[in-house]
Design a protein around this motif. Structure first.
Motif, PDB file in Angstrom:
ATOM      1  N   ASP A 190      -4.008  -1.159  -4.523  1.00  0.00           N
ATOM      2  CA  ASP A 190      -3.293  -1.919  -3.519  1.00  0.00           C
ATOM      3  C   ASP A 190      -4.264  -2.422  -2.452  1.00  0.00           C
ATOM      4  O   ASP A 190      -5.191  -1.738  -2.056  1.00  0.00           O
ATOM      5  CB  ASP A 190      -2.241  -1.041  -2.831  1.00  0.00           C
ATOM      6  CG  ASP A 190      -0.990  -0.898  -3.676  1.00  0.00           C
ATOM      7  OD1 ASP A 190      -0.388   0.176  -3.661  1.00  0.00           O
ATOM      8  OD2 ASP A 190      -0.653  -1.883  -4.358  1.00  0.00           O
ATOM      9  N   VAL A 191      -3.972  -3.633  -1.986  1.00  0.00           N
ATOM     10  CA  VAL A 191      -4.882  -4.280  -1.046  1.00  0.00           C
ATOM     11  C   VAL A 191      -5.115  -3.445   0.213  1.00  0.00           C
ATOM     12  O   VAL A 191      -6.223  -3.371   0.724  1.00  0.00           O
ATOM     13  CB  VAL A 191      -4.319  -5.675  -0.686  1.00  0.00           C
ATOM     14  CG1 VAL A 191      -5.159  -6.320   0.376  1.00  0.00           C
ATOM     15  CG2 VAL A 191      -4.276  -6.546  -1.918  1.00  0.00           C
ATOM     16  N   SER A 192      -4.051  -2.788   0.681  1.00  0.00           N
ATOM     17  CA  SER A 192      -4.202  -2.072   1.952  1.00  0.00           C
ATOM     18  C   SER A 192      -4.999  -0.790   1.824  1.00  0.00           C
ATOM     19  O   SER A 192      -5.334  -0.180   2.822  1.00  0.00           O
ATOM     20  CB  SER A 192      -2.829  -1.773   2.568  1.00  0.00           C
ATOM     21  OG  SER A 192      -2.093  -0.923   1.719  1.00  0.00           O
ATOM     22  N   ILE A 193      -5.314  -0.332   0.629  1.00  0.00           N
ATOM     23  CA  ILE A 193      -6.133   0.865   0.532  1.00  0.00           C
ATOM     24  C   ILE A 193      -7.522   0.592  -0.013  1.00  0.00           C
ATOM     25  O   ILE A 193      -8.341   1.492  -0.131  1.00  0.00           O
ATOM     26  CB  ILE A 193      -5.466   1.975  -0.317  1.00  0.00           C
ATOM     27  CG1 ILE A 193      -5.188   1.478  -1.719  1.00  0.00           C
ATOM     28  CG2 ILE A 193      -4.200   2.458   0.336  1.00  0.00           C
ATOM     29  CD1 ILE A 193      -4.725   2.619  -2.581  1.00  0.00           C
ATOM     30  N   ARG A 194      -7.791  -0.690  -0.304  1.00  0.00           N
ATOM     31  CA  ARG A 194      -9.132  -0.998  -0.819  1.00  0.00           C
ATOM     32  C   ARG A 194     -10.206  -0.626   0.181  1.00  0.00           C
ATOM     33  O   ARG A 194     -11.268  -0.134  -0.201  1.00  0.00           O
ATOM     34  CB  ARG A 194      -9.230  -2.491  -1.140  1.00  0.00           C
ATOM     35  CG  ARG A 194      -8.507  -2.831  -2.401  1.00  0.00           C
ATOM     36  CD  ARG A 194      -8.652  -4.263  -2.788  1.00  0.00           C
ATOM     37  NE  ARG A 194      -7.686  -4.577  -3.828  1.00  0.00           N
ATOM     38  CZ  ARG A 194      -7.556  -5.729  -4.414  1.00  0.00           C
ATOM     39  NH1 ARG A 194      -8.319  -6.736  -4.053  1.00  0.00           N
ATOM     40  NH2 ARG A 194      -6.653  -5.910  -5.350  1.00  0.00           N
TER      41      ARG A 194
ATOM     42  N   GLU C  44       1.963  -6.300  -1.035  1.00  0.00           N
ATOM     43  CA  GLU C  44       1.396  -5.492  -2.118  1.00  0.00           C
ATOM     44  C   GLU C  44       2.474  -5.027  -3.084  1.00  0.00           C
ATOM     45  O   GLU C  44       3.612  -5.437  -3.001  1.00  0.00           O
ATOM     46  CB  GLU C  44       0.716  -4.261  -1.539  1.00  0.00           C
ATOM     47  CG  GLU C  44      -0.108  -4.534  -0.342  1.00  0.00           C
ATOM     48  CD  GLU C  44      -0.643  -3.261   0.233  1.00  0.00           C
ATOM     49  OE1 GLU C  44      -1.579  -2.682  -0.343  1.00  0.00           O
ATOM     50  OE2 GLU C  44      -0.116  -2.818   1.259  1.00  0.00           O
ATOM     51  N   SER C  45       2.098  -4.106  -3.940  1.00  0.00           N
ATOM     52  CA  SER C  45       3.051  -3.609  -4.923  1.00  0.00           C
ATOM     53  C   SER C  45       4.212  -2.938  -4.210  1.00  0.00           C
ATOM     54  O   SER C  45       4.051  -2.238  -3.226  1.00  0.00           O
ATOM     55  CB  SER C  45       2.369  -2.596  -5.842  1.00  0.00           C
ATOM     56  OG  SER C  45       1.844  -1.533  -5.081  1.00  0.00           O
ATOM     57  N   TYR C 252       0.898  -4.205  10.454  1.00  0.00           N
ATOM     58  CA  TYR C 252       0.514  -4.210   9.045  1.00  0.00           C
ATOM     59  C   TYR C 252      -0.383  -5.412   8.763  1.00  0.00           C
ATOM     60  O   TYR C 252      -1.425  -5.294   8.133  1.00  0.00           O
ATOM     61  CB  TYR C 252       1.764  -4.249   8.164  1.00  0.00           C
ATOM     62  CG  TYR C 252       1.474  -4.458   6.690  1.00  0.00           C
ATOM     63  CD1 TYR C 252       1.955  -5.586   6.026  1.00  0.00           C
ATOM     64  CD2 TYR C 252       0.729  -3.533   5.966  1.00  0.00           C
ATOM     65  CE1 TYR C 252       1.695  -5.775   4.678  1.00  0.00           C
ATOM     66  CE2 TYR C 252       0.463  -3.717   4.622  1.00  0.00           C
ATOM     67  CZ  TYR C 252       0.948  -4.838   3.982  1.00  0.00           C
ATOM     68  OH  TYR C 252       0.684  -5.029   2.651  1.00  0.00           O
ATOM     69  N   LEU C 256      -4.209  -5.328   7.690  1.00  0.00           N
ATOM     70  CA  LEU C 256      -4.641  -5.920   6.431  1.00  0.00           C
ATOM     71  C   LEU C 256      -5.805  -6.876   6.658  1.00  0.00           C
ATOM     72  O   LEU C 256      -6.817  -6.825   5.965  1.00  0.00           O
ATOM     73  CB  LEU C 256      -3.461  -6.691   5.841  1.00  0.00           C
ATOM     74  CG  LEU C 256      -3.374  -6.772   4.334  1.00  0.00           C
ATOM     75  CD1 LEU C 256      -3.377  -5.394   3.737  1.00  0.00           C
ATOM     76  CD2 LEU C 256      -2.103  -7.511   3.939  1.00  0.00           C
ATOM     77  N   SER C 259      -8.967  -5.177   7.251  1.00  0.00           N
ATOM     78  CA  SER C 259      -9.495  -4.342   6.179  1.00  0.00           C
ATOM     79  C   SER C 259     -10.070  -5.158   5.027  1.00  0.00           C
ATOM     80  O   SER C 259     -10.691  -4.618   4.132  1.00  0.00           O
ATOM     81  CB  SER C 259      -8.399  -3.423   5.628  1.00  0.00           C
ATOM     82  OG  SER C 259      -7.532  -4.153   4.794  1.00  0.00           O
ATOM     83  N   LEU C 260      -9.845  -6.460   5.048  1.00  0.00           N
ATOM     84  CA  LEU C 260     -10.318  -7.264   3.929  1.00  0.00           C
ATOM     85  C   LEU C 260     -11.741  -7.743   4.154  1.00  0.00           C
ATOM     86  O   LEU C 260     -12.041  -8.292   5.201  1.00  0.00           O
ATOM     87  CB  LEU C 260      -9.428  -8.497   3.753  1.00  0.00           C
ATOM     88  CG  LEU C 260      -8.002  -8.245   3.338  1.00  0.00           C
ATOM     89  CD1 LEU C 260      -7.232  -9.546   3.377  1.00  0.00           C
ATOM     90  CD2 LEU C 260      -7.972  -7.664   1.940  1.00  0.00           C
ATOM     91  N   ILE C 277      -6.398   1.098   6.733  1.00  0.00           N
ATOM     92  CA  ILE C 277      -5.008   1.435   7.031  1.00  0.00           C
ATOM     93  C   ILE C 277      -4.772   2.786   6.379  1.00  0.00           C
ATOM     94  O   ILE C 277      -4.853   2.898   5.157  1.00  0.00           O
ATOM     95  CB  ILE C 277      -4.023   0.412   6.444  1.00  0.00           C
ATOM     96  CG1 ILE C 277      -4.352  -0.994   6.915  1.00  0.00           C
ATOM     97  CG2 ILE C 277      -2.604   0.781   6.846  1.00  0.00           C
ATOM     98  CD1 ILE C 277      -3.400  -2.032   6.361  1.00  0.00           C
ATOM     99  N   GLY C 279      -2.977   6.187   4.801  1.00  0.00           N
ATOM    100  CA  GLY C 279      -1.764   6.409   4.025  1.00  0.00           C
ATOM    101  C   GLY C 279      -1.671   5.521   2.800  1.00  0.00           C
ATOM    102  O   GLY C 279      -2.603   4.790   2.476  1.00  0.00           O
ATOM    103  N   ARG C 296       2.280   4.729   8.767  1.00  0.00           N
ATOM    104  CA  ARG C 296       0.878   4.291   8.677  1.00  0.00           C
ATOM    105  C   ARG C 296       0.439   3.526   9.920  1.00  0.00           C
ATOM    106  O   ARG C 296      -0.664   3.001   9.963  1.00  0.00           O
ATOM    107  CB  ARG C 296       0.699   3.371   7.463  1.00  0.00           C
ATOM    108  CG  ARG C 296       1.155   3.985   6.165  1.00  0.00           C
ATOM    109  CD  ARG C 296       1.105   2.993   5.039  1.00  0.00           C
ATOM    110  NE  ARG C 296      -0.262   2.756   4.591  1.00  0.00           N
ATOM    111  CZ  ARG C 296      -0.603   1.879   3.675  1.00  0.00           C
ATOM    112  NH1 ARG C 296       0.333   1.135   3.117  1.00  0.00           N
ATOM    113  NH2 ARG C 296      -1.850   1.719   3.306  1.00  0.00           N
TER     114      ARG C 296
END
Lengths: 333, 273, 326
Positions: A190-194, C44-45, C252, C256, C259-260, C277, C279, C296
């Motif tokens: 998942d993108v948020s845990i990369r 995301e998923s 969120y 995000l 974090s990218l 992020i 959790g 989170r």
């Protein structure tokens, strides 16, 4: 960072991996896929080499050869100066030198084994007979990857995707290798845990003195993590150099096209895009593999001579006969 | 739920048959072979002879109970042999590929082309009839399906990350096959095994019926049926009870197999969710 | 608000039936798309973006189902439309393209025929005429030598080509709305750029509105005029595309974006530790109470754990669903 004084930790010389397809039997021409077509590579201690390219470029076959899961058709692989096929390096020695982290955290762990067993068995195999010593090593590695030692008693399905990837990293570290091959380490997450895993990998590289070969199609990740980058196209390396050079002033038209293809969230376009599909690996174009799609193609590019990988600047090599003529474009002003 | 019903009924039936076989010496009223009294021949079921008597005056009830031992032995042992052969050949063929895979495939095709019963018949004709020969014959002729299944499962697991990881950690081929692949393909193998046991029981009955399996006076259900051929209309109970016993055992094993498959197959588990 | 919009989604709720309970997989999602506009849904998923699209086109199947809310297409409520009516809309006025073209195309039918089907089914054309128009459709998606390729089967084409065929099929009848669910995720980077360019070009030429779905925030921001960020079944932020990256509002979204690893960031800022992020993304069956992001969230306070925030407008345009903004 990279230790330039000592010899390279890994050296690949003229590596080729050919896959024969059927057809030779009834008199037809035997069809061969040249997945890797003469690659030279070096990895120095402490560095992270990013390997980029699209489908069919051969980066996976190259990685599998380095790790020992794919027998090369030609060429040599030297680990710390020793040939992997030579007498000095057995299967177990190689396992202690180079390991791999797999892409898919959901299929890279044996569902019927606890994490403990997955981590302990290789230690036993490699002669660690003392149980206390094994326990200590497992606990140490689990702490390094951000898991608690009690969690070792669980089965893979009890973990999330990100945690499973941490277990995969732990497994790669358990024999304390020098080199780790990372095959798309965060693509399936998942993108948020990369970010968690990327940060972890960079941290481990420093604390445990590791060197990485990282395969990724996500250029953002490659730019962030790599010290040097090698760009592959249809089995050959077409450009290699420091990350800064490659991403701010790429010289090979394919590298430029790759970077231009990344959608810019701020709307601007990054440069000329290329058209057409990736060529059929069974019938690669003659001479420069890229010439049919290259916006800078001239007659000279069609000549059936493999363009050499020339060093145009220290540490920066490009496989293009027209490099000298092409203007140096900067992607970041 | 359907699954639990299958398991429950199948399990119960199978457990009954096993109990009958194990406890036969205590549950039976007479010695199944020696206690033959021609004075009691062909008596219908009554309070003394619960299932009646056969042409030789033997108590059918006791014979059916003892017959359970034979049928279960045949079922379990021959299927075990089948499974071991099938898994060994199939796993190794799938894992190693190449010429070995071609050999195993050819062999499997051969076995599948010939009806297994005919094959077993041929072997029984060479060896002298009896329990051991039967076990060998059945054990050597019914492994094809298990082999195919093992091979297919192995092929799909072979390329998974954890198998590659094991190779990379320095594991040898045999160790990988035994510790990484085998535990993960056991589910369907067990299911096929249960169903195969039912098939073996039937095969034993058929062969004994033809006179090529267990020889009388051993109380095999098949040979009991064979003996009762002439008395089907006059003394039907001689055929009915052994027949019922076969039916119960095979039904129980089939239901058990179905139930196990539903539990062990993750896809059907997901559908039920 | 609802007057002009081509598509209005009003407090849509999609339930997942699992083990005897109904879980609100998507809760209270509202957005509009105007004629010819592009809206991106990113998340995301488990965020519910794909099933939202499926709900719009009436393709939700058990155990999923619409549990509430309205979907208005050109002013007409379609969330409860009988299947026969829905089929008249599907492929005709609302089309969809999927992530994996190999499974979306019929492997046993030549691609020309699959495109021609659309004209026959929805526009009453004859097969002869339809096959001729199929060649034109292939040309419009820039498939080289379309008159020859019309006879090809899907397996004879590359991934990028198949995706073009899917686009041709989807746009054949000139629909008002195109739903694109991760159309380029399975493709190589250079092919992805071409396909996105194609979608942009064709939809502009035909005036088609596009709902683009992806987990790639950069892609969405580049392709779409407006962006909706989804998390755990809620729409947590709706902004103009550039604003989402420059000044994200919801914790969120800002988490995000921080974090990218974005292209060009290291050249500017050096190799810094990416902001994580903490959790994991919650499962549908275990969505937290109150604000679904609260476990989170760094800015969490007591109200966040208890009360699910409503959507509030932001001062410079856009909407956010958070107790600490707007």
């Amino acid at each position: 960072m990279a230790d330039a004084a000592a010899g390279p930790l890994l050296r690949v010389e003229d590596l080729a991996v050919h896959f024969p397809l059927g057809g030779g039997l009834l008199g037809g021409r035997k069809r061969i896929i040249h997945a890797v077509d003469g690659v030279d590579l070096e990895l120095r201690k402490g560095e992270c080499l990013g390997l980029v390219g699209e489908s069919g470029c051969g980066k996976s076959s190259l990685a599998l050869s380095i790790v020992g899961l794919q027998a090369p058709t030609r060429g040599r692989i030297l680990l710390d100066g020793k040939d992997v096929n030579g007498p000095g390096l057995g299967r177990l020695d190689r396992a202690r030198f180079v390991q791999m982290v797999f892409q898919d955290p959901y299929s890279s762990l044996n569902p019927r084994q606890t994490v403990q067993r997955t981590l302990e068995a290789p230690l036993r195999l490699h002669g660690m007979t003392d149980r206390a010593e094994r326990e200590a090593r497992i606990a140490e590695i689990l702490r390094h990857v951000g898991l608690r030692p009690e969690q070792a008693q669980r089965y893979p399905h009890e973990f999330s995707g990100g945690q499973r990837q941490r277990v995969g990293i732990a497994r790669a570290l358990i024999l304390k290798p020098r080199i780790i091959v990372l095959d798309e380490p965060v693509s399936a997450l998942d993108v948020s845990i990369r970010a968690q895993i990327i940060n972890l990998l960079l941290e481990l590289k420093d604390t445990l003195d590791l060197s990485y070969i990282m395969i990724s199609h996500d250029l953002g990740v490659v730019e962030h993590m790599s010290d040097r980058v090698a760009v592959m196209y249809l089995g050959r390396i077409v450009e290699t150099g420091g990350w800064h050079r490659i991403f701010t002033a790429p010289r090979h038209p394919y590298t430029r096209a790759l970077i231009a293809a990344i959608p810019d969230p701020f709307g601007a376009t990054r440069g000329a895009k290329i058209t057409g599909d990736l060529p059929n690996p069974l019938e690669p174009p003659s001479g420069c593999h890229f010439h049919p799609r290259c916006p800078e193609m001239r007659d000279v590019c069609r000549q059936p001579v493999v363009p050499p990988l020339d060093e145009i600047d220290p540490g920066h090599r490009v496989r293009c006969v027209r490099t000298g003529e092409l203007a140096v474009e900067r992607t970041v002003p | 739920m359907k699954v639990r019903t299958n398991l429950l009924i199948g399990g119960t039936l199978f457990a009954l048959v096993v109990a009958a076989g194990v406890l036969a010496p205590w549950l039976a009223h007479t010695d199944p072979i020696m206690d033959a009294n021609l004075m009691n021949a062909e008596l219908p079921p009554d309070h003394e002879f619960w299932f009646g008597t056969d042409g030789q005056g033997r108590d059918i009830y006791s014979r059916v109970l003892h017959g359970a031992r034979i049928s279960l032995t045949v079922g379990i042992v021959s299927q075990l042999i089948n499974s071991v052969i099938g898994v060994c050949l199939g796993l190794s063929a799938g894992y190693w590929g190449g010429w070995w895979d071609d050999v195993v495939n050819g062999l499997t095709n051969l076995m599948l082309a010939v009806p297994s019963l005919v094959f077993a018949l041929a072997i029984m004709a060479i060896l002298s009839p009896g329990l051991t020969s039967l076990l060998i014959a059945l054990g050597l002729t019914n492994w094809s399906y298990t082999c195919r299944l093992s091979r297919a499962s192995t092929l799909s697991l072979k390329s998974l990350g954890y198998v590659q990881a094991a190779k990379m950690l320095g594991y040898g081929d045999v160790r990988i096959m035994a510790t990484q692949i085998l535990p993960n393909i056991l589910g369907p193998i067990i299911v096929i095994g249960t169903l195969g046991m039912g098939g073996a029981v039937l095969a034993e009955a058929s062969l004994s019926f033809l006179g090529l399996g267990i020889r009388p006076p051993s109380p095999s259900w098949g040979s009991m049926l064979s003996d009762a051929r002439d008395q089907i209309t006059t003394a039907p109970w001689i055929s009915i009870f052994p027949g019922l016993a076969i039916f119960t055992t095979v039904l129980g094993l089939n239901l058990l197999g179905d139930g196990l498959r539903d539990i062990l197959d993750p896809q059907s588990r997901a559908r039920r969710a | 608000m609802t007057g002009d919009a081509l598509l209005t989604v009003d407090r849509l709720r999609i339930d997942l039936a699992f083990g005897g309970t109904r879980y609100p997989a998507v809760k209270d999602v509202s957005f509009t798309i105007g004629a010819g506009e592009t809206l991106g849904l990113v998340g995301e998923s488990g965020c519910g973006k794909s099933i939202t699209a499926l709900a719009l086109i009436g393709l939700l199947r058990r155990p999923l189902g619409i549990g509430g809310g309205r979907i208005l297409f050109k002013g007409r409520e379609i969330q409860n439309l009988p299947e026969a009516e829905m089929r008249k809309l599907r492929g005709n006025r609302i089309s969809m393209i999927f992530q994996e073209p190999m499974t979306a195309l019929n492997p046993l039918s030549p691609i020309g025929r699959q495109i021609a089907e659309m004209f026959v089914l929805h526009q009453g054309a004859t097969w002869h005429e339809a096959e001729r128009r199929a060649v034109d459709a292939l040309a419009s998606v820039r498939v080289p030598a379309p008159d020859r390729r019309v006879k090809d089967y899907p397996h004879q084409l590359s991934g990028g080509m198949r995706q073009r065929v899917m686009i041709a099929i989807a746009l054949a009848c000139d629909p008002d709305l195109l739903l694109a669910d991760e159309p380029t995720t399975a493709l190589d980077v250079t092919v992805q750029a071409e396909i996105l360019e194609l979608i942009r070009e064709r939809s502009a030429a035909q005036g088609t509105a596009v709902l683009m779905i992806s987990h790639d925030l950069g892609l969405i921001a580049n392709m779409c005029a407006r962006v909706g960020v989804m998390y755990a079944g809620r729409l947590v932020e709706q902004r103009a595309a550039e604003e989402v990256f420059r000044s994200p509002s919801h914790p969120y979204t800002s988490g995000l974006v921080a974090s990218l690893p974005l292209l060009g960031a290291r050249a500017r800022d050096g190799q810094h530790r990416l902001k994580e992020i903490p959790g994991v993304v919650p499962a549908v069956t275990a969505f937290p109470a109150g604000c679904r992001f609260n476990p989170r969230c760094q800015a969490r306070t007591e109200i966040c754990v208890e009360v699910d925030p409503e959507e509030t407008p932001l001062p410079h345009g856009g909407l956010v669903r958070c107790h600490h903004h707007g």
